[in-house]
Every structure is written in structure tokens, then in C-alpha cells.
Enzyme design. Structure first.
Site, PDB file in Angstrom:
ATOM      1  N   TRP A   1       0.820  -1.207   0.000  1.00 34.98           N
ATOM      2  CA  TRP A   1       0.000   0.000   0.000  1.00 34.98           C
ATOM      3  C   TRP A   1       0.854   1.258   0.000  1.00 34.98           C
ATOM      4  O   TRP A   1       0.335   2.362  -0.089  1.00 34.98           O
ATOM      5  CB  TRP A   1      -0.946   0.017   1.196  1.00 34.98           C
ATOM      6  CG  TRP A   1      -0.328  -0.453   2.475  1.00 34.98           C
ATOM      7  CD1 TRP A   1       0.383   0.292   3.361  1.00 34.98           C
ATOM      8  CD2 TRP A   1      -0.370  -1.783   3.011  1.00 34.98           C
ATOM      9  NE1 TRP A   1       0.786  -0.479   4.424  1.00 34.98           N
ATOM     10  CE2 TRP A   1       0.328  -1.764   4.237  1.00 34.98           C
ATOM     11  CE3 TRP A   1      -0.937  -2.974   2.577  1.00 34.98           C
ATOM     12  CZ2 TRP A   1       0.482  -2.897   5.034  1.00 34.98           C
ATOM     13  CZ3 TRP A   1      -0.781  -4.099   3.363  1.00 34.98           C
ATOM     14  CH2 TRP A   1      -0.086  -4.065   4.567  1.00 34.98           C
TER      15      TRP A   1
ATOM     16  N   GLU B   1      -5.334   0.877   5.839  1.00 38.10           N
ATOM     17  CA  GLU B   1      -5.484   1.301   7.229  1.00 38.10           C
ATOM     18  C   GLU B   1      -6.738   0.704   7.860  1.00 38.10           C
ATOM     19  O   GLU B   1      -6.727   0.331   9.037  1.00 38.10           O
ATOM     20  CB  GLU B   1      -5.520   2.832   7.313  1.00 38.10           C
ATOM     21  CG  GLU B   1      -4.210   3.505   6.971  1.00 38.10           C
ATOM     22  CD  GLU B   1      -3.071   3.134   7.909  1.00 38.10           C
ATOM     23  OE1 GLU B   1      -3.335   2.630   9.024  1.00 38.10           O
ATOM     24  OE2 GLU B   1      -1.900   3.347   7.532  1.00 38.10           O
TER      25      GLU B   1
ATOM     26  N   GLN C   1      -7.565  -4.296  12.730  1.00 38.02           N
ATOM     27  CA  GLN C   1      -7.779  -5.505  13.526  1.00 38.02           C
ATOM     28  C   GLN C   1      -7.022  -6.706  12.950  1.00 38.02           C
ATOM     29  O   GLN C   1      -7.337  -7.840  13.301  1.00 38.02           O
ATOM     30  CB  GLN C   1      -9.276  -5.840  13.586  1.00 38.02           C
ATOM     31  CG  GLN C   1     -10.143  -4.734  14.152  1.00 38.02           C
ATOM     32  CD  GLN C   1      -9.955  -4.537  15.636  1.00 38.02           C
ATOM     33  OE1 GLN C   1      -9.368  -5.368  16.321  1.00 38.02           O
ATOM     34  NE2 GLN C   1     -10.434  -3.419  16.150  1.00 38.02           N
TER      35      GLN C   1
ATOM     36  N   TYR D   1      -7.835   8.127  13.862  1.00 34.96           N
ATOM     37  CA  TYR D   1      -6.593   7.480  13.439  1.00 34.96           C
ATOM     38  C   TYR D   1      -6.526   7.338  11.918  1.00 34.96           C
ATOM     39  O   TYR D   1      -5.537   7.724  11.281  1.00 34.96           O
ATOM     40  CB  TYR D   1      -6.433   6.099  14.085  1.00 34.96           C
ATOM     41  CG  TYR D   1      -5.344   5.311  13.398  1.00 34.96           C
ATOM     42  CD1 TYR D   1      -4.010   5.579  13.670  1.00 34.96           C
ATOM     43  CD2 TYR D   1      -5.649   4.368  12.418  1.00 34.96           C
ATOM     44  CE1 TYR D   1      -3.003   4.913  12.994  1.00 34.96           C
ATOM     45  CE2 TYR D   1      -4.642   3.701  11.741  1.00 34.96           C
ATOM     46  CZ  TYR D   1      -3.320   3.975  12.031  1.00 34.96           C
ATOM     47  OH  TYR D   1      -2.321   3.338  11.336  1.00 34.96           O
TER      48      TYR D   1
ATOM     49  N   ASP E   1      -1.832   4.971  17.376  1.00 31.04           N
ATOM     50  CA  ASP E   1      -2.295   3.579  17.443  1.00 31.04           C
ATOM     51  C   ASP E   1      -1.472   2.840  18.484  1.00 31.04           C
ATOM     52  O   ASP E   1      -0.711   3.446  19.239  1.00 31.04           O
ATOM     53  CB  ASP E   1      -2.221   2.905  16.060  1.00 31.04           C
ATOM     54  CG  ASP E   1      -0.793   2.600  15.619  1.00 31.04           C
ATOM     55  OD1 ASP E   1       0.169   3.084  16.256  1.00 31.04           O
ATOM     56  OD2 ASP E   1      -0.640   1.866  14.623  1.00 31.04           O
TER      57      ASP E   1
END
Length: 345
Positions: free
Chosen positions: A28, A45, A50, A125, A143
Site C-alpha cells: 500500500w 489502514e 484488527q 486514526y 495507534d
């Protein structure tokens, strides 16, 4: 950080020099520094909220192959998006991605933090990450990796979210905000790890208060985890692992997915009562038990006993449906039962 504000320029310089040498090559990270592809950054992102990077890379490449542009994502029915998201978990993320893609197609790709923050499902975030990495805006991310790195640098055992954001804002290099954010995140992911930090390889160890204490892994103190709720439920497999009666899930965790009809065992009732309630609702008859599967989901652990049955609503082709891992586990009981029958034939 030892010396606080006076050391910030040196810490930034060391961190960015390390990142220029050691920064991870990730799919990415496409485009120039501060001008990365916003669609790819946004999807990555959301995925990585998770999901660990090793697995996230596989899911990312699969998702981008299915939806190479925001237009392709917006034009696809939500059922197909959920199917492509299968295995990633936390399906609200996929639903929000799809909704936000529609907003972007109608109004254009955001170019600021505030623009990203206004999209469905985009929190502080993610907005800071995309704004800094793709738009060059001086926004510091916050984070788990950032929290750990800054808590150790400053020797803070119990950093609040506001404390971390303030320290991240201080550390951010306004000339290279995207690189600075990526550097802190990479440092936390590869060197300043939770249990066994590689302090000898850390570019900012000279300023690290936690290392100076002799117990770097003790910072920050472990978070208090919410208690895990045990959930018992029953499911009916009407059909087989190829064609079965499926129902659309509701709720924030699995909403929009398809799955076997289920009924929670509530209070002190017996499992057979929940099963009878389920069979009556479906107009089905129970023919036998297939087994029990368990699955953990966001502060809950589900124990699902699966039964076979006959009758009920029309069957659905299972392969084309977006299913949660719990349902894949439940359907696997049918395959295991068939293998066992053939083994004894």
C-alpha cells in the site's frame, strides 16, 4: 524522552534516517512520500485496524484485485463486498468502506483530515493516516505501536490517549509527516515490540527512558482487558455444506453476512428449549446433532452446537454467500460427518 523538547530534533532525525534505511516495503506504500495513493492507503489502514500486517497483506491484495478503484468498490453490491472481506472479521469495516466509497464517487476523494473524518466509519486514526500519507498534511497518528514507542521513550507506564496524541504531535516532523508516522509505526512493529524489544537495533535508544530504567518491556503497563462473555447457541443445518438454509445476520459484528439459522441459549434454559424454538420458527424437524464449534469475537466466546434437520425454507448455494468464520466451522462439521460415514462404509 530524556531532555524533553530539546531532544526532539535529534530524535526525529535519527528516526527518519532509520526509516529511510529500514522502512518496510508494503504493497500500500505506492506513490511518493506524502503523496501515496489515497485509496490504497485508506483500504490498508481499515484492514490493519484488527489484522496483523502479514495477514493484512494477503487480504489487501485480494481486496484490491476485486476492487482496484474506489469506483469499482462503490459500484459493487454490498453482498459481494462482504464476500471479498470474508475471513477479515469485524465486518462493519467492510460495510463502512462500501458506504464511504459511494460518498467519494459522488463528491470526490477527500484531500484533508476533516474531509476524511467526515466519511462513514473513518475515525481520527484513519483520517490522520490517510491525510498525512496521501495528502501531506501534518497530522500525527495514534495507534498501539505509537503508544508503545512513545510510552517507552518518555517512561510513561499508563499513557492516556490524550497523552499519546500530545507526544505524537510534538514528535511529528511537519516537513515529513507521512514518513514520520510510518517510521514510528514501523519501529513499534519491528523493533519496539511488546514482549521482547530489540533495543540494540533501536535508532532512538539513546533517548529512551524505559531502556534507562532497565525494564523496557514493562512500559507501558498492560491494559485492563474487558471480561470475556460466554455465549451458548444452537444452529440448524437444513441441507448440507453445499446448499443450506441461510439467514442474514443482524448487529454490528456480523450484520449483512449470511449464516446458519441460530438461536441463543438464554438464561438458565436448557439447550433443547432453544433448539425447539429454532425448529418451530423455521418449520423444520431436528434429525441429529453434528457437533459443537467455538469461536472468539470481541470480548465474547461463542459455543455453537450444530444440529442437522429437514424441512424449513428454501436452500441457498453456500459457496456464493459471505459467511463468518463461525459458520464455516459449523459447516465443516457436515463434511467431517460425511467423511466419517464413508470411512466406516
Amino acid at each position: 524522552m530524556k531532555g524533553a523538547a530539546s531532544t526532539l530534533p535529534a530524535v526525529r532525525a535519527a528516526l527518519l534516517a532509520w526509516f529511510d534505511r529500514e522502512g518496510r516495503d508494503l504493497p500500500w506504500r505506492v506513490g511518493p512520500e506524502g503523496g501515496r495513493d489515497p485509496y490504497r492507503v485508506w483500504v490498508s489502514e481499515v484492514l490493519l485496524q484488527q489484522t496483523q500486517v502479514a495477514r493484512g497483506r494477503v487480504y489487501f491484495e485480494r481486496f484490491l484485485e476485486a476492487f482496484p478503484t474506489v469506483q469499482a468498490l462503490a459500484d459493487t453490491p454490498i453482498e459481494a463486498v462482504l464476500k471479498a472481506w470474508e475471513g477479515c472479521g469485524y465486518y462493519a469495516r467492510a460495510r463502512n468502506l462500501h458506504r464511504a466509497a459511494g460518498v467519494i464517487v459522488r463528491g470526490g476523494m477527500p484531500t484533508t483530515y476533516d474531509g476524511w473524518r467526515a466519511l462513514p466509519g473513518v475515525g481520527p486514526y484513519t483520517a490522520a493516516a490517510v491525510a498525512s500519507l496521501a495528502c501531506g498534511e501534518a497530522r500525527a497518528v495514534n495507534d498501539g505501536n505509537v503508544r508503545r514507542v512513545l510510552a517507552r521513550l518518555c517512561g510513561e507506564r499508563q499513557p492516556s490517549a490524550a497523552w499519546v496524541q500530545a507526544r505524537a504531535d510534538d514528535l511529528l516532523d511537519p516537513a515529513r509527516p507521512g514518513a514520520c508516522n510510518e517510521a514510528v509505526m514501523d519501529l513499534g512493529a519491528t523493533v519496539c515490540t511488546p514482549k521482547a524489544p530489540k533495543c540494540g537495533a533501536c535508532p532512538v535508544s539513546a533517548w529512551c527512558a524505559a531502556l534507562g530504567s532497565g525494564e523496557p518491556a514493562a512500559f507501558p503497563a498492560p491494559k485492563v482487558r474487558a471480561a470475556v462473555r460466554e455465549v451458548r447457541a444452537v444452529a440448524l443445518l437444513l441441507g448440507d455444506a453445499r446448499e443450506a438454509v441461510l439467514e442474514r445476520r443482524e448487529g454490528t459484528l456480523l450484520g449483512g453476512l449470511m449464516g446458519l439459522p441460530t438461536e441463543e441459549v438464554v438464561g438458565g434454559e436448557a439447550e433443547r428449549d432453544a433448539l425447539a424454538r429454532l425448529a418451530t420458527r423455521l418449520g423444520a424437524a431436528v434429525t441429529g446433532e453434528l457437533g459443537t464449534v467455538t469461536h472468539g469475537m470481541t470480548h465474547r466466546r461463542v459455543s455453537l452446537t450444530v444440529y442437522a434437520g429437514t424441512g424449513g425454507p428454501p436452500r441457498t448455494w453456500v459457496e456464493g454467500a459471505a459467511l463468518a468464520r463461525l459458520d464455516h466451522k459449523a459447516l465443516a462439521l457436515w463434511d467431517a460427518r460425511q467423511a466419517s460415514l464413508f470411512a466406516h462404509a
